[in-house]
Each structure stands twice: as C-alpha cells, then as structure tokens.
Write a protein that holds these residues in place. Structure first.
Motif, PDB file in Angstrom:
ATOM      1  N   HIS A 176     -17.315  50.666  25.482  1.00 17.16           N
ATOM      2  CA  HIS A 176     -16.659  50.535  24.181  1.00 17.16           C
ATOM      3  C   HIS A 176     -16.228  49.101  23.874  1.00 17.16           C
ATOM      4  O   HIS A 176     -16.197  48.684  22.718  1.00 17.16           O
ATOM      5  N   GLY A 177     -15.882  48.353  24.910  1.00 15.46           N
ATOM      6  CA  GLY A 177     -15.454  46.969  24.703  1.00 15.46           C
ATOM      7  C   GLY A 177     -16.596  45.974  24.618  1.00 15.46           C
ATOM      8  O   GLY A 177     -16.376  44.797  24.310  1.00 15.46           O
ATOM      9  N   ILE A 178     -17.835  46.414  24.867  1.00 14.91           N
ATOM     10  CA  ILE A 178     -19.045  45.567  24.830  1.00 14.91           C
ATOM     11  C   ILE A 178     -18.786  44.228  25.523  1.00 14.91           C
ATOM     12  O   ILE A 178     -18.896  43.151  24.917  1.00 14.91           O
ATOM     13  N   SER A 179     -18.403  44.308  26.799  1.00 22.68           N
ATOM     14  CA  SER A 179     -18.082  43.091  27.535  1.00 22.68           C
ATOM     15  C   SER A 179     -18.900  42.934  28.803  1.00 22.68           C
ATOM     16  O   SER A 179     -18.961  41.838  29.371  1.00 22.68           O
ATOM     17  N   GLU A 180     -19.544  44.019  29.267  1.00 16.93           N
ATOM     18  CA  GLU A 180     -20.267  43.947  30.520  1.00 16.93           C
ATOM     19  C   GLU A 180     -21.567  43.147  30.353  1.00 16.93           C
ATOM     20  O   GLU A 180     -22.147  43.101  29.281  1.00 16.93           O
ATOM     21  N   GLY A 181     -21.999  42.545  31.448  1.00 12.62           N
ATOM     22  CA  GLY A 181     -23.303  41.884  31.440  1.00 12.62           C
ATOM     23  C   GLY A 181     -23.207  40.404  31.129  1.00 12.62           C
ATOM     24  O   GLY A 181     -22.416  39.967  30.283  1.00 12.62           O
ATOM     25  N   GLU A 182     -24.047  39.649  31.800  1.00 11.12           N
ATOM     26  CA  GLU A 182     -24.044  38.204  31.622  1.00 11.12           C
ATOM     27  C   GLU A 182     -24.455  37.833  30.200  1.00 11.12           C
ATOM     28  O   GLU A 182     -25.448  38.305  29.673  1.00 11.12           O
ATOM     29  N   GLY A 183     -23.657  36.987  29.575  1.00 12.66           N
ATOM     30  CA  GLY A 183     -23.967  36.478  28.244  1.00 12.66           C
ATOM     31  C   GLY A 183     -23.592  37.383  27.093  1.00 12.66           C
ATOM     32  O   GLY A 183     -23.782  37.015  25.921  1.00 12.66           O
ATOM     33  N   THR A 184     -23.044  38.568  27.381  1.00 17.67           N
ATOM     34  CA  THR A 184     -22.784  39.548  26.320  1.00 17.67           C
ATOM     35  C   THR A 184     -21.786  39.040  25.286  1.00 17.67           C
ATOM     36  O   THR A 184     -22.025  39.135  24.077  1.00 17.67           O
ATOM     37  N   SER A 185     -20.645  38.562  25.746  1.00 16.21           N
ATOM     38  CA  SER A 185     -19.592  38.147  24.810  1.00 16.21           C
ATOM     39  C   SER A 185     -20.062  37.023  23.899  1.00 16.21           C
ATOM     40  O   SER A 185     -19.802  37.034  22.686  1.00 16.21           O
ATOM     41  N   LYS A 186     -20.774  36.059  24.469  1.00 17.09           N
ATOM     42  CA  LYS A 186     -21.272  34.946  23.652  1.00 17.09           C
ATOM     43  C   LYS A 186     -22.316  35.437  22.654  1.00 17.09           C
ATOM     44  O   LYS A 186     -22.328  35.011  21.495  1.00 17.09           O
ATOM     45  N   HIS A 187     -23.173  36.349  23.103  1.00 14.66           N
ATOM     46  CA  HIS A 187     -24.204  36.865  22.200  1.00 14.66           C
ATOM     47  C   HIS A 187     -23.582  37.621  21.040  1.00 14.66           C
ATOM     48  O   HIS A 187     -23.977  37.448  19.876  1.00 14.66           O
ATOM     49  N   LEU A 188     -22.599  38.462  21.347  1.00 11.89           N
ATOM     50  CA  LEU A 188     -21.930  39.233  20.301  1.00 11.89           C
ATOM     51  C   LEU A 188     -21.232  38.314  19.314  1.00 11.89           C
ATOM     52  O   LEU A 188     -21.315  38.507  18.091  1.00 11.89           O
ATOM     53  N   SER A 189     -20.557  37.320  19.819  1.00  8.21           N
ATOM     54  CA  SER A 189     -19.853  36.375  18.953  1.00  8.21           C
ATOM     55  C   SER A 189     -20.819  35.595  18.069  1.00  8.21           C
ATOM     56  O   SER A 189     -20.570  35.381  16.877  1.00  8.21           O
ATOM     57  N   THR A 190     -21.938  35.182  18.649  1.00 13.12           N
ATOM     58  CA  THR A 190     -22.948  34.447  17.873  1.00 13.12           C
ATOM     59  C   THR A 190     -23.542  35.329  16.781  1.00 13.12           C
ATOM     60  O   THR A 190     -23.718  34.898  15.632  1.00 13.12           O
ATOM     61  N   LEU A 191     -23.862  36.559  17.144  1.00 13.92           N
ATOM     62  CA  LEU A 191     -24.404  37.514  16.173  1.00 13.92           C
ATOM     63  C   LEU A 191     -23.441  37.722  15.015  1.00 13.92           C
ATOM     64  O   LEU A 191     -23.831  37.673  13.837  1.00 13.92           O
ATOM     65  N   TYR A 192     -22.190  37.972  15.343  1.00  8.81           N
ATOM     66  CA  TYR A 192     -21.157  38.199  14.337  1.00  8.81           C
ATOM     67  C   TYR A 192     -21.026  36.991  13.413  1.00  8.81           C
ATOM     68  O   TYR A 192     -21.025  37.123  12.177  1.00  8.81           O
ATOM     69  N   THR A 193     -20.917  35.820  14.007  1.00  6.30           N
ATOM     70  CA  THR A 193     -20.676  34.604  13.223  1.00  6.30           C
ATOM     71  C   THR A 193     -21.840  34.282  12.301  1.00  6.30           C
ATOM     72  O   THR A 193     -21.651  33.965  11.117  1.00  6.30           O
ATOM     73  N   ASN A 194     -23.043  34.360  12.838  1.00  4.84           N
ATOM     74  CA  ASN A 194     -24.219  34.036  12.022  1.00  4.84           C
ATOM     75  C   ASN A 194     -24.365  34.992  10.841  1.00  4.84           C
ATOM     76  O   ASN A 194     -24.720  34.574   9.735  1.00  4.84           O
ATOM     77  N   TYR A 195     -24.098  36.281  11.084  1.00  9.29           N
ATOM     78  CA  TYR A 195     -24.244  37.263  10.010  1.00  9.29           C
ATOM     79  C   TYR A 195     -23.196  37.030   8.919  1.00  9.29           C
ATOM     80  O   TYR A 195     -23.513  37.067   7.725  1.00  9.29           O
ATOM     81  N   LEU A 196     -21.956  36.771   9.344  1.00  8.72           N
ATOM     82  CA  LEU A 196     -20.904  36.531   8.360  1.00  8.72           C
ATOM     83  C   LEU A 196     -21.211  35.293   7.524  1.00  8.72           C
ATOM     84  O   LEU A 196     -21.084  35.308   6.283  1.00  8.72           O
ATOM     85  N   ARG A 197     -21.632  34.228   8.169  1.00 10.95           N
ATOM     86  CA  ARG A 197     -21.921  32.983   7.439  1.00 10.95           C
ATOM     87  C   ARG A 197     -23.113  33.148   6.499  1.00 10.95           C
ATOM     88  O   ARG A 197     -23.163  32.551   5.416  1.00 10.95           O
ATOM     89  N   LYS A 198     -24.075  33.985   6.900  1.00 10.09           N
ATOM     90  CA  LYS A 198     -25.275  34.166   6.073  1.00 10.09           C
ATOM     91  C   LYS A 198     -24.977  34.969   4.820  1.00 10.09           C
ATOM     92  O   LYS A 198     -25.414  34.593   3.710  1.00 10.09           O
ATOM     93  N   TYR A 199     -24.263  36.072   4.963  1.00 13.11           N
ATOM     94  CA  TYR A 199     -24.084  36.979   3.836  1.00 13.11           C
ATOM     95  C   TYR A 199     -22.729  36.850   3.137  1.00 13.11           C
ATOM     96  O   TYR A 199     -22.549  37.402   2.043  1.00 13.11           O
ATOM     97  N   CYS A 200     -21.823  36.135   3.759  1.00  9.41           N
ATOM     98  CA  CYS A 200     -20.553  35.808   3.104  1.00  9.41           C
ATOM     99  C   CYS A 200     -20.296  34.327   3.362  1.00  9.41           C
ATOM    100  O   CYS A 200     -19.450  33.954   4.186  1.00  9.41           O
ATOM    101  N   PRO A 201     -21.030  33.454   2.684  1.00 13.11           N
ATOM    102  CA  PRO A 201     -21.008  32.023   2.983  1.00 13.11           C
ATOM    103  C   PRO A 201     -19.601  31.436   2.862  1.00 13.11           C
ATOM    104  O   PRO A 201     -18.850  31.777   1.945  1.00 13.11           O
ATOM    105  N   PRO A 202     -19.225  30.555   3.799  1.00 15.79           N
ATOM    106  CA  PRO A 202     -17.876  29.965   3.778  1.00 15.79           C
ATOM    107  C   PRO A 202     -17.739  28.857   2.744  1.00 15.79           C
ATOM    108  O   PRO A 202     -18.729  28.385   2.177  1.00 15.79           O
ATOM    109  N   GLY A 203     -16.488  28.468   2.503  1.00 15.23           N
ATOM    110  CA  GLY A 203     -16.213  27.306   1.672  1.00 15.23           C
ATOM    111  C   GLY A 203     -15.783  27.618   0.250  1.00 15.23           C
ATOM    112  O   GLY A 203     -16.182  28.623  -0.339  1.00 15.23           O
ATOM    113  N   GLY A 204     -14.942  26.743  -0.265  1.00 16.09           N
ATOM    114  CA  GLY A 204     -14.484  26.872  -1.644  1.00 16.09           C
ATOM    115  C   GLY A 204     -15.517  26.369  -2.629  1.00 16.09           C
ATOM    116  O   GLY A 204     -16.276  25.452  -2.340  1.00 16.09           O
ATOM    117  N   LYS A 205     -15.517  27.000  -3.790  1.00 14.90           N
ATOM    118  CA  LYS A 205     -16.467  26.589  -4.842  1.00 14.90           C
ATOM    119  C   LYS A 205     -15.730  26.364  -6.148  1.00 14.90           C
ATOM    120  O   LYS A 205     -14.721  26.985  -6.421  1.00 14.90           O
TER     121      LYS A 205
END
Length: 725
Positions: free
Chosen positions: A696-725
């Motif tokens: 449930h915590g998706i923490s086991e396995g080498e590289g898991t936490s970094k992969h999850l964080s990268t996936l999350y960040t890239n998706y958020l930046r792609k579909y909800c782009p940051p920055g003021g307009k």
C-alpha cells in the motif's frame, strides 16, 4: 485505507519526541525522577534535569556467549522486580509492523543472557511479556501461546489448536488494520493464567494476490480478508491456566461471528476481566465484567449511536485500561453528549463527566489519584492545533490550559508517572520541532536550561507563505483549509491550483504541523515553480470539531465528503489569481478514492487527477472499516454504489493518472482492474502505472520511491503546467 496516515503520524510523532538514534519511547521509572532509553544500542538511564547519563546495560552484556556481535535491540522491557530485561531483536515485518522476532532475557543479577523459544524458527516469536511475578515469559508462536519458565527455560504450550486461520494470542488482518489490535493476550495479576483472544477466520475467504516477479512461475499470496458485506471472523475470549493448559471461554452474549471484541484487560487485583463488545454495525458498545473462574459475564455499561461508536477510548493500540480506585472505576472517553469527553465509570456502571464543555478531548495523557489530576490534550479554539490541559479526577475542578498561550501550534508530551515533569515537543507549520523538559503544572523549563520560549525569539521561521482559514459553505458549515501560494506571488497573475485530499474518517490534512503544506512526491519546490497548493478538510474528517461534524459522513462516504471538497474548491476558484483551467487534485488511499470521485463527479472543476492506491469500489474493502462508516451492504447497498468511483467513471473528462501496487494487501489491486474495465468500457483515455509486488505504501524495491516521484512530477507538470500567467 488508513495505514499510510497512521504510519506517517506515528513517524512524525517519533521524530518530534526523540532523536533519530532512538528506537523506542522513553521508559520513566516508577518514581518519575529519571528514565531509560536506547542510545547506540545500549540501555542508558538519563536524568532529565541534569542530562546525566549512566549506562544500565552495555553492549558487552548484550553479546550472546560465543558470538562476536551484540544483539541489535529493537525494544526492551523490565520485569516488575527490575531484575530482568526482555530484549526484542532480529525483527520481521508482519503486514504493517515488525511484530515477529527473537526474544532474549538478561538477568541483571548474574548478567546471564539467554534466548527464549530455543528450537523455534528464527524471527518467529510475537509479543513476549514477562509475568507480573517475574518468573515466566509468555509469547505467541505460529498462532499458539507458550509460557517459558525463566529459570529453567521449560516451555509449556498453553494452546495447541492454532493454525493459519485459527489464531490464538494475536489477530487477523482486519482486526489489526481496523482496531489496531496486535498483542492478543494478557497476564493475570497473580501470574497463574493468561487471558487471550481467539480469532477463527476459517469462514473468511482468502483474497489472492499474485507474485509474478520472484520466479518464472507465479506465486499465490493468500490473505484472509473479509470484504464489506461478508460475515466477520468469529472472536472469543479465553482464560488458560498455566498449571493445566486448560482454557475456559467467557460467555458473552450474541454470535461470535456477529460481534467484535476490540478491547480486553484484567481488572486489577482480581480474577475478573473487563471486555468491550461491539455489535457488527459498531453502533452499540457494551462493557462486560467476566468472572475468569466461572466464565459468567455481566454488562455494566452500554453506549449507542445513530452512526457508530468509537471503539477505542485512547489513541494508538487497544492495550491497557485507565484504572482508578484500586480497580473499582476507570476512565473512559465518549462523545455521547456531542463532544469527545472523559468520564469516570464505576464497575456498577455509574458515570461522572470530568471534562464538560463544547470542546473535544483529543487524548488522555496522564492521571494520578494521589494528585487528583488528569492531563489531556485538546484545542477548543482551533481544531488544527493541540495543547495540554488539566482537570481534577473528582469532577469538581475546571479545565485549565497548561501549554503557554504564546506557543501557537501542535504540542506533544511524555509525562512522568508522578506528574512532576514532562518531555515537551512543539512544532507548527512555520516552526520545526523544538523540545524541552518542563516542570508541571507551571510548565517552567526544568534544570534552568534554555527552553522553547527562549528559542522562539531566535528561531528562523519556515519560508513558506502558508495560510490557514475557514471556507463557508451551504448550511452554515465551515471547512478547514490551508493554502501555500507561489514564491514571489503576484495577485495580478493566474496560477495553477493543486488540491491535496484525503477526506475520510481515518485522517485529517489541515493540522498545524511542520510537514503540512509540503508535497513529498513532487520533485522540486512547488512554490518556486509557481503552483498554489491547497488542502481542505470537510465533514467526516477526525478534527476536534464535535460529533456532528465527524459523523455527518455516515453512509455517505463518496458523497458528502466529495460535495464538501467541490464546494470548497468552487469558493476558492472565484479568486482572480486562481486559474480555473489548471486545477489538479491528488491523494493516496482514501485520498486516491476522493481524487477519482472529484475528477468523475465534478469534471467542470477538476481537470487533472493523480490517484494512488485508491478504493475504486467500496464493496471491495474490508467489512470492519466500510461497515462502520457505511452500514451493511445488505441494507443500504445503494450508498456503497453511489459513493464508489467506478459508478461515476463514465463521466471522466480530464486527465487521469492512476497508480497502484499489485501486492497491496490493504486496498487490493483488483480496485485498479475494476476501475480500468469501467474506463475502457466508456472509451475514457487515461494513464496507468502498476508497481509489481509493492504494498500500500509503494516503497519496496530499488528505485521505487524515485520512480514514483518522477512519474508524479512529470504528469503534474505536463497536464497542469506550473507558473503564473
């Protein structure tokens, strides 16, 4: 579904109270003048005023004969006569925590170190406890209870019928997750018998998880897991005599598979038990006194609620009872008058309210009949915070705030047995953890050292523009919320908004704590990147705002909490600096379910969602949790259906990233596949990530936490782009 919240809360509390090197809580001595704790794998005694340290048990005493290295101590406990120490080591995880391991006894008179349960498998003993007379140790091995004589190491099997599904002295998955029940046996005061739970899960169907990665052939991983609507496992309380290994079963009313028993303890200095029984709907709680010799039971106290009755009168595990008057009465917490309050209950069922007023007692921390005083935490004026209060045990006194008014935030205390001192820790959204030792009741700094008050004048506040506020919605309801605006915020620009959600009864997100407002999944700084970050707690979340607030969600998870979130978001998005075309929402577990429901039910508001380990179908979750808050599917199945994300999946319009671990024993991976099928059925496009064998915590396995964080960040930046307009 609440596992992640409990884990994060426990870790946060541990970090607040103790240094990183500590492995367990402090152990005050009975007088309260000093305490012991673990430091560098040694047990040391510390004077909290002077700071003087004396090594009580050095590493050399923890080195078994013939071994080169000392035992790595996970935790320890002293016998009643303080002549023996029980050492827990070589631990292994069971579901959520390391509750299996090896146990050793150190005799402080002879310095002899000996292992318990010799001949049993390594890392296989559970919940070992020294008897009150300091002569024996009892423990669980393969779901049977054993007693071992400390002097002779003779082992006696007290139960013999334990199997994978007939569980003596500990619990099944559902009891552990939903009632915090793990340690399932208690020594009698005279050390002649042991009372214990027996869980019969033979009627509970296994849920099968599949391990596809550790071999070229898949492996089935079964978990006995009662889904919502399924009959609970049977539960009963037995008392076994050490002399005969014979068990007598307590005669509680009702079917053993239609009631729960979340709490049980011995009445001090007697051969009687006190037992809490909940009916299956968990809206009737009855306390019984049981005669161990005859097994006869007598009901002494009953509480009912139109929604549910809280099963535990103290936070944390269901261990211990707060006894007064030499066992003739006890403390109990109830919200029967609309607020969470402390009561004094006698064994004949008479009650006395100790904390009157329109506020919630959060937790009882300490009580002393000698001092006629009880310390507890509450926050009558701000549900996001926590402070120390005191009142008298005779019911004649008034509640008095002990925490200084100048320290606004969240406070934790470890109070000495004599109530003269306490370890005090403080933090807030802007101030990282500070700690001190204080005298009670005046809260002055002990030992003339620099305390928190002095440190506050020099502290550097966190550079985060976090604002706490309330959101008014229809019906006079006020939602609790916080917002973190971007760095160099410009009110003339429009910024994307990211909502962090949970919203269910197992957790609140808007507490005034140091980690509030941070997003650990995001790589980088959301504020610097130009995001507005928001969280809202609506009705049903466990804030100290009264019974009506918490129980408004009954039978309406997935409906009322979702409507509250949407109403709060609509209110905020009227602000000109919020870009309504860039609105994202994310959450984990119950928060993942909320994310899906918001994205599906309110697509006009939420454009992007990231849901992690979500319950897609409420009928797939365990019966204890789901039926407590939703009722029985046999009676109101429509509420389970209406509150489930899969019912509304056809309405998806925005961008969805769904993430789940295939080895999740809590929120099963089947939720993902059921939801995927529904989205596919309606040709809804989305992105999906399965993490093989992760729990449930998706923490086991080498590289898991970094992969999850990268996936999350890239998706958020792609579909909800940051920055003021």
């Amino acid at each position: 579904m609440k596992q992640l919240h409990r884990l994060l809360s426990a870790l946060a509390l541990l970090c607040l109270l103790f240094p990183a090197t500590a492995q367990q809580s402090i152990n005050w001595n009975k007088g309260g003048s000093d305490y012991t704790t673990l430091e560098a794998n040694q047990i040391v005694r510390i004077n909290p005023i002077t700071g003087q340290k004396d090594v009580v048990i050095a590493k050399n005493l923890l080195t078994p004969k013939g071994a080169n290295d000392e035992l790595k101590v996970r935790s320890y406990s002293f016998s009643e006569d303080n002549q023996k120490v029980l050492i827990y080591t070589n631990t292994k995880r069971v579901w959520r925590y390391d509750t299996k391991g090896d146990y050793w006894i150190l005799d402080l008179k002879t310095n002899q170190l000996s292992q318990l349960g010799k001949g049993f498998d390594a890392s296989s003993l559970m919940f070992a406890k020294i008897s009150p007379d300091s002569k024996s140790v009892a423990y669980v091995y393969k779901n049977n209870i054993y007693a071992e004589n400390i002097a002779t190491h003779k082992i006696t099997s007290l139960t013999k019928d334990g199997t994978k599904k007939l569980i003596n002295g500990t619990f099944d998955w559902a009891y552990e997750e939903e009632f915090s029940c793990r340690d399932g046996f208690r020594w009698s005061p005279d050390s002649k018998s042991i009372a214990y739970w027996q869980i019969d899960a033979n009627t509970i169907r296994d849920f099968y998880m599949i391990n596809n990665t550790d071999s070229v052939y898949s492996k089935i991983v079964p978990v006995e897991y009662p889904k919502a609507g399924q009959t609970p496992s049977s539960c009963r309380i037995g008392v076994v005599l050490l002399a005969t290994s014979q068990t007598k079963w307590m005669k509680l009313p009702g079917a053993t598979n239609n009631n729960y028993i979340p709490k049980m303890e011995w009445v001090p200095n007697t051969n009687k038990l006190i037992i809490q029984q909940l009916n299956r709907k968990q809206n009737v709680s009855t306390l019984f006194i049981a005669e161990a010799q005859t097994a006869a039971t007598t009901a002494i106290y009953k509480e009912t609620d139109e929604a549910w009755v809280e099963f535990n009168n103290r936070s944390g595990e269901s261990v211990g009872w707060d006894w007064l008057d030499n066992g003739k009465s006890f403390l109990w917490i109830s919200e029967k008058d609309g607020w969470n309050h402390a009561y004094k209950i006698t064994l004949d069922g008479k009650e006395q309210l100790l904390t009157p007023g329109d506020f919630d007692v959060i937790d009882i921390l300490s009580y002393s009949e000698q001092n006629n005083k009880m310390y507890y935490t509450a926050s009558p004026d701000n549900p996001r915070q926590r402070y120390l209060f005191s009142t008298t045990l005779d019911g004649q006194g008034k509640s008095v705030r002990i925490t200084p008014m100048t320290q606004s935030g969240t406070h934790s205390y470890e109070i000495s047995p004599d109530q003269k001192m306490a370890f005090h820790s403080f933090n807030s959204s802007q101030i990282s953890r500070m700690s001190e030792v204080v005298n009670l009741p005046d809260h002055s700094v002990a030992g003339g050292k620099e305390g928190i008050e002095a440190k506050l004048s020099k502290v550097r506040l966190a550079q985060r523009p976090i604002d706490f506020f309330d959101i008014p919605i229809e019906g006079g309801v006020k939602l609790s919320a916080w917002m973190v605006k971007p760095v160099n915020f410009d009110s003339t620009k429009k910024y994307p908004v990211v909502f962090y959600v949970y919203t269910e009864p197992a957790g609140a997100t808007t507490k005034d704590e140091y980690y509030t407002g941070r997003n650990n999944l995001y790589q980088g700084d959301m504020g610097k990147d130009g995001y507005i970050y928001v969280s809202i707690d609506g009705r049903g979340t466990p804030l100290p705002k009264g019974r009506a607030w918490r129980k408004a969600i009954y039978r309406k998870i997935g409906q009322i909490n979702i409507a509250d979130q949407a109403a709060g978001a609509s209110y905020l998005l009227k602000r000109p600096y919020m870009d309504s075309s860039r609105v994202a929402v994310w959450g984990w577990s119950g928060g993942g379910s909320t994310t899906l429901n918001l994205l599906f039910q309110y697509p006009q508001i939420y454009k992007t969602g990231i849901a992690v380990a979500a319950v897609g179908n409420q009928l797939t979750y365990d019966n204890i949790y789901q039926e407590r808050y939703m009722g029985l599917p046999q009676e109101n199945k429509e509420d389970f259906v209406n509150g489930s994300p899969i019912t509304h999946a056809k309405n998806l319009q925005g961008h969805l990233l769904y993430i789940h671990g295939t080895g999740d024993d809590n929120v099963h991976y089947q939720n993902a596949e059921m939801l995927l099928n529904e989205l596919i059925k309606y040709n809804k496009q989305f992105e999906f990530m399965a993490y093989p064998n992760r729990s449930h915590g998706i923490s086991e396995g080498e590289g898991t936490s970094k992969h999850l964080s990268t996936l999350y960040t890239n998706y958020l930046r792609k579909y909800c782009p940051p920055g003021g307009k």
